[in-house]
Design a protein around this motif. Structure first.
Motif, PDB file in Angstrom:
ATOM      1  N   PHE A  46       0.822  -1.210   0.000  1.00  0.00           N
ATOM      2  CA  PHE A  46       0.000   0.000   0.000  1.00  0.00           C
ATOM      3  C   PHE A  46       0.853   1.257   0.000  1.00  0.00           C
ATOM      4  O   PHE A  46       0.531   2.242  -0.675  1.00  0.00           O
ATOM      5  CB  PHE A  46      -0.926   0.002   1.225  1.00  0.00           C
ATOM      6  N   GLU A  47       1.949   1.245   0.756  1.00  0.00           N
ATOM      7  CA  GLU A  47       2.794   2.437   0.850  1.00  0.00           C
ATOM      8  C   GLU A  47       3.358   2.832  -0.509  1.00  0.00           C
ATOM      9  O   GLU A  47       3.451   4.027  -0.832  1.00  0.00           O
ATOM     10  CB  GLU A  47       3.935   2.189   1.842  1.00  0.00           C
ATOM     11  N   VAL A  48       3.735   1.854  -1.311  1.00  0.00           N
ATOM     12  CA  VAL A  48       4.273   2.148  -2.645  1.00  0.00           C
ATOM     13  C   VAL A  48       3.167   2.667  -3.552  1.00  0.00           C
ATOM     14  O   VAL A  48       3.347   3.649  -4.283  1.00  0.00           O
ATOM     15  CB  VAL A  48       4.931   0.894  -3.252  1.00  0.00           C
ATOM     16  N   ARG A  49       2.005   2.025  -3.510  1.00  0.00           N
ATOM     17  CA  ARG A  49       0.898   2.465  -4.362  1.00  0.00           C
ATOM     18  C   ARG A  49       0.402   3.851  -3.962  1.00  0.00           C
ATOM     19  O   ARG A  49       0.080   4.675  -4.822  1.00  0.00           O
ATOM     20  CB  ARG A  49      -0.243   1.447  -4.289  1.00  0.00           C
ATOM     21  N   SER A  50       0.363   4.135  -2.669  1.00  0.00           N
ATOM     22  CA  SER A  50      -0.045   5.473  -2.236  1.00  0.00           C
ATOM     23  C   SER A  50       1.002   6.509  -2.632  1.00  0.00           C
ATOM     24  O   SER A  50       0.668   7.663  -2.929  1.00  0.00           O
ATOM     25  CB  SER A  50      -0.270   5.497  -0.722  1.00  0.00           C
ATOM     26  N   GLY A  51       2.268   6.093  -2.672  1.00  0.00           N
ATOM     27  CA  GLY A  51       3.306   6.991  -3.166  1.00  0.00           C
ATOM     28  C   GLY A  51       3.072   7.368  -4.618  1.00  0.00           C
ATOM     29  O   GLY A  51       3.372   8.491  -5.041  1.00  0.00           O
ATOM     30  N   GLY A  52       2.522   6.436  -5.397  1.00  0.00           N
ATOM     31  CA  GLY A  52       2.165   6.744  -6.777  1.00  0.00           C
ATOM     32  C   GLY A  52       1.091   7.815  -6.851  1.00  0.00           C
ATOM     33  O   GLY A  52       1.139   8.709  -7.703  1.00  0.00           O
ATOM     34  N   HIS A  53       0.105   7.734  -5.955  1.00  0.00           N
ATOM     35  CA  HIS A  53      -0.930   8.772  -5.895  1.00  0.00           C
ATOM     36  C   HIS A  53      -0.314  10.131  -5.564  1.00  0.00           C
ATOM     37  O   HIS A  53      -0.664  11.156  -6.171  1.00  0.00           O
ATOM     38  CB  HIS A  53      -1.975   8.414  -4.831  1.00  0.00           C
ATOM     39  N   LEU A  54       0.591  10.139  -4.604  1.00  0.00           N
ATOM     40  CA  LEU A  54       1.207  11.397  -4.188  1.00  0.00           C
ATOM     41  C   LEU A  54       2.057  11.993  -5.308  1.00  0.00           C
ATOM     42  O   LEU A  54       2.012  13.207  -5.564  1.00  0.00           O
ATOM     43  CB  LEU A  54       2.060  11.162  -2.940  1.00  0.00           C
ATOM     44  N   PHE A  55       2.822  11.143  -5.991  1.00  0.00           N
ATOM     45  CA  PHE A  55       3.639  11.647  -7.096  1.00  0.00           C
ATOM     46  C   PHE A  55       2.755  12.191  -8.215  1.00  0.00           C
ATOM     47  O   PHE A  55       3.078  13.211  -8.834  1.00  0.00           O
ATOM     48  CB  PHE A  55       4.547  10.552  -7.650  1.00  0.00           C
ATOM     49  N   ALA A  56       1.642  11.520  -8.469  1.00  0.00           N
ATOM     50  CA  ALA A  56       0.726  12.003  -9.505  1.00  0.00           C
ATOM     51  C   ALA A  56       0.224  13.404  -9.170  1.00  0.00           C
ATOM     52  O   ALA A  56       0.140  14.276 -10.047  1.00  0.00           O
ATOM     53  CB  ALA A  56      -0.448  11.037  -9.664  1.00  0.00           C
ATOM     54  N   ALA A  57      -0.096  13.630  -7.900  1.00  0.00           N
ATOM     55  CA  ALA A  57      -0.584  14.950  -7.495  1.00  0.00           C
ATOM     56  C   ALA A  57       0.487  16.016  -7.669  1.00  0.00           C
ATOM     57  O   ALA A  57       0.251  17.075  -8.264  1.00  0.00           O
ATOM     58  CB  ALA A  57      -1.057  14.904  -6.043  1.00  0.00           C
ATOM     59  N   LEU A  58       1.682  15.746  -7.159  1.00  0.00           N
ATOM     60  CA  LEU A  58       2.751  16.746  -7.228  1.00  0.00           C
ATOM     61  C   LEU A  58       3.199  16.989  -8.667  1.00  0.00           C
ATOM     62  O   LEU A  58       3.445  18.137  -9.065  1.00  0.00           O
ATOM     63  CB  LEU A  58       3.932  16.294  -6.369  1.00  0.00           C
ATOM     64  N   SER A  59       3.306  15.926  -9.450  1.00  0.00           N
ATOM     65  CA  SER A  59       3.703  16.110 -10.845  1.00  0.00           C
ATOM     66  C   SER A  59       2.634  16.884 -11.606  1.00  0.00           C
ATOM     67  O   SER A  59       2.944  17.653 -12.527  1.00  0.00           O
ATOM     68  CB  SER A  59       3.963  14.758 -11.515  1.00  0.00           C
ATOM     69  N   GLY A  60       1.365  16.703 -11.214  1.00  0.00           N
ATOM     70  CA  GLY A  60       0.301  17.484 -11.834  1.00  0.00           C
ATOM     71  C   GLY A  60       0.496  18.969 -11.613  1.00  0.00           C
ATOM     72  O   GLY A  60       0.339  19.779 -12.538  1.00  0.00           O
ATOM     73  N   THR A  81       9.759  18.616 -17.953  1.00  0.00           N
ATOM     74  CA  THR A  81       8.511  17.966 -18.356  1.00  0.00           C
ATOM     75  C   THR A  81       8.756  16.528 -18.774  1.00  0.00           C
ATOM     76  O   THR A  81       7.966  15.627 -18.444  1.00  0.00           O
ATOM     77  CB  THR A  81       7.851  18.746 -19.510  1.00  0.00           C
ATOM     78  N   ILE A  82       9.845  16.289 -19.483  1.00  0.00           N
ATOM     79  CA  ILE A  82      10.190  14.921 -19.882  1.00  0.00           C
ATOM     80  C   ILE A  82      10.345  14.032 -18.647  1.00  0.00           C
ATOM     81  O   ILE A  82       9.801  12.916 -18.578  1.00  0.00           O
ATOM     82  CB  ILE A  82      11.492  14.914 -20.711  1.00  0.00           C
ATOM     83  N   VAL A  83      11.073  14.527 -17.652  1.00  0.00           N
ATOM     84  CA  VAL A  83      11.295  13.748 -16.424  1.00  0.00           C
ATOM     85  C   VAL A  83       9.972  13.483 -15.709  1.00  0.00           C
ATOM     86  O   VAL A  83       9.694  12.358 -15.264  1.00  0.00           O
ATOM     87  CB  VAL A  83      12.275  14.487 -15.496  1.00  0.00           C
ATOM     88  N   LEU A  84       9.136  14.517 -15.602  1.00  0.00           N
ATOM     89  CA  LEU A  84       7.856  14.364 -14.903  1.00  0.00           C
ATOM     90  C   LEU A  84       6.923  13.406 -15.633  1.00  0.00           C
ATOM     91  O   LEU A  84       6.181  12.647 -14.999  1.00  0.00           O
ATOM     92  CB  LEU A  84       7.186  15.731 -14.749  1.00  0.00           C
ATOM     93  N   LEU A  85       6.952  13.425 -16.953  1.00  0.00           N
ATOM     94  CA  LEU A  85       6.092  12.518 -17.713  1.00  0.00           C
ATOM     95  C   LEU A  85       6.525  11.066 -17.533  1.00  0.00           C
ATOM     96  O   LEU A  85       5.681  10.172 -17.384  1.00  0.00           O
ATOM     97  CB  LEU A  85       6.114  12.899 -19.194  1.00  0.00           C
ATOM     98  N   ILE A  86       7.825  10.833 -17.541  1.00  0.00           N
ATOM     99  CA  ILE A  86       8.313   9.466 -17.308  1.00  0.00           C
ATOM    100  C   ILE A  86       7.893   8.995 -15.917  1.00  0.00           C
ATOM    101  O   ILE A  86       7.413   7.867 -15.735  1.00  0.00           O
ATOM    102  CB  ILE A  86       9.845   9.408 -17.470  1.00  0.00           C
ATOM    103  N   GLY A  87       8.056   9.880 -14.933  1.00  0.00           N
ATOM    104  CA  GLY A  87       7.627   9.533 -13.580  1.00  0.00           C
ATOM    105  C   GLY A  87       6.128   9.330 -13.483  1.00  0.00           C
ATOM    106  O   GLY A  87       5.652   8.442 -12.766  1.00  0.00           O
TER     107      GLY A  87
END
Length: 244
Positions: A46-60, A81-87
């Motif tokens: 869960f911690e890794v998957r929730s980290g994906g949610h958090l990264f999506a928010a910040l990268s947005g 932008t290239i780095v953020l899109l890959i992430g």
């Protein structure tokens, strides 16, 4: 001069960057589909998957702030932008195997790589006005993030939020000691409440950095390259005795 096709491509890329930023925000506050989470949970905790949610928010947030600079063909904005899109692609897949969001980000990534030769402009010098714009954007982004999240995720709490209640609850996260009595009833609910502080802190610190950067760099001496460029200009265009 850029040809018409390249200009249109840059406009489309700018628009897509804004769209992907908004998609990342919405996706970050949307729980993943249960049938996808079921098998993903066997790979990522869960911690890794929730980290994906958090990264999506910040990268947005950062994609939204970079969109304007992309329209002005800034090279640093293109690289970030290239780095953020890959992430973002990785984050969407990790948090819930969201191939739809990943596909849109991938389309933009490919387009920017194809147009890489058009992004040659240097970054602007730091300005207070830029910092103020980002600060206002950071405040608005955090408010929207919290409001949309509470409005859509109310089943994860002991109260069903309408829109105004979601706004008030977001503000209460920062201005009340007990978060207005917020009681998460699921693990994702607790994660989202904590993520509001993280999103708010990161975006506001970034805005504060941009606000202070003109002051911090004001006394920075010219580099040797800048001095040489000044000498070259004087040698080439100087006509008075003071220029010799």
């Amino acid at each position: 001069m850029l040809d018409k096709r390249t200009k249109i491509g840059i406009w489309i890329a700018t628009g897509l960057t804004t769209i992907v930023g908004a998609i990342n925000l919405i996706s970050a506050v949307t729980p993943s589909l249960q049938d996808r989470v079921h098998w993903l949970s066997e790979i990522f905790p869960f911690e890794v998957r929730s980290g994906g949610h958090l990264f999506a928010a910040l990268s947005g947030f950062f994609l939204l702030t970079l969109a304007t600079n992309l329209s002005r063909r800034k090279r640093v904005a293109w690289s970030l932008t290239i780095v953020l899109l890959i992430g973002s692609i990785a984050a969407h897949l990790i948090k819930g195997w969201d191939v739809e969001e990943s596909a849109i980000a991938l389309v933009l990534l490919v387009q920017l790589i194809v147009l890489r030769g058009a992004f040659t402009a240097r970054s602007d010098r730091p300005s207070v006005a830029q910092g103020v714009r980002v600060l206002l954007g950071a405040l608005a982004f955090t408010l929207v993030y919290g409001t949309v999240g509470f409005f859509w995720l109310d089943r994860h709490y002991q109260i069903n939020f309408n829109f105004l209640e979601a706004v008030r609850q977001t503000l209460a996260m920062f201005f009340t000691a007990d978060n207005a009595g917020l009681q998460p009833i699921t693990r994702f609910g607790r994660f989202f409440a904590d993520s509001i502080y993280i999103v708010g802190t990161v975006t506001l610190l970034y805005a504060l950095f941009l606000l202070l950067r003109p002051v911090l760099l004001r006394g920075e001496p010219a580099t040797e390259g800048e001095r040489q460029k000044a000498r070259d200009i004087v040698e080439r265009y100087g006509r008075s005795s003071l220029a010799r």
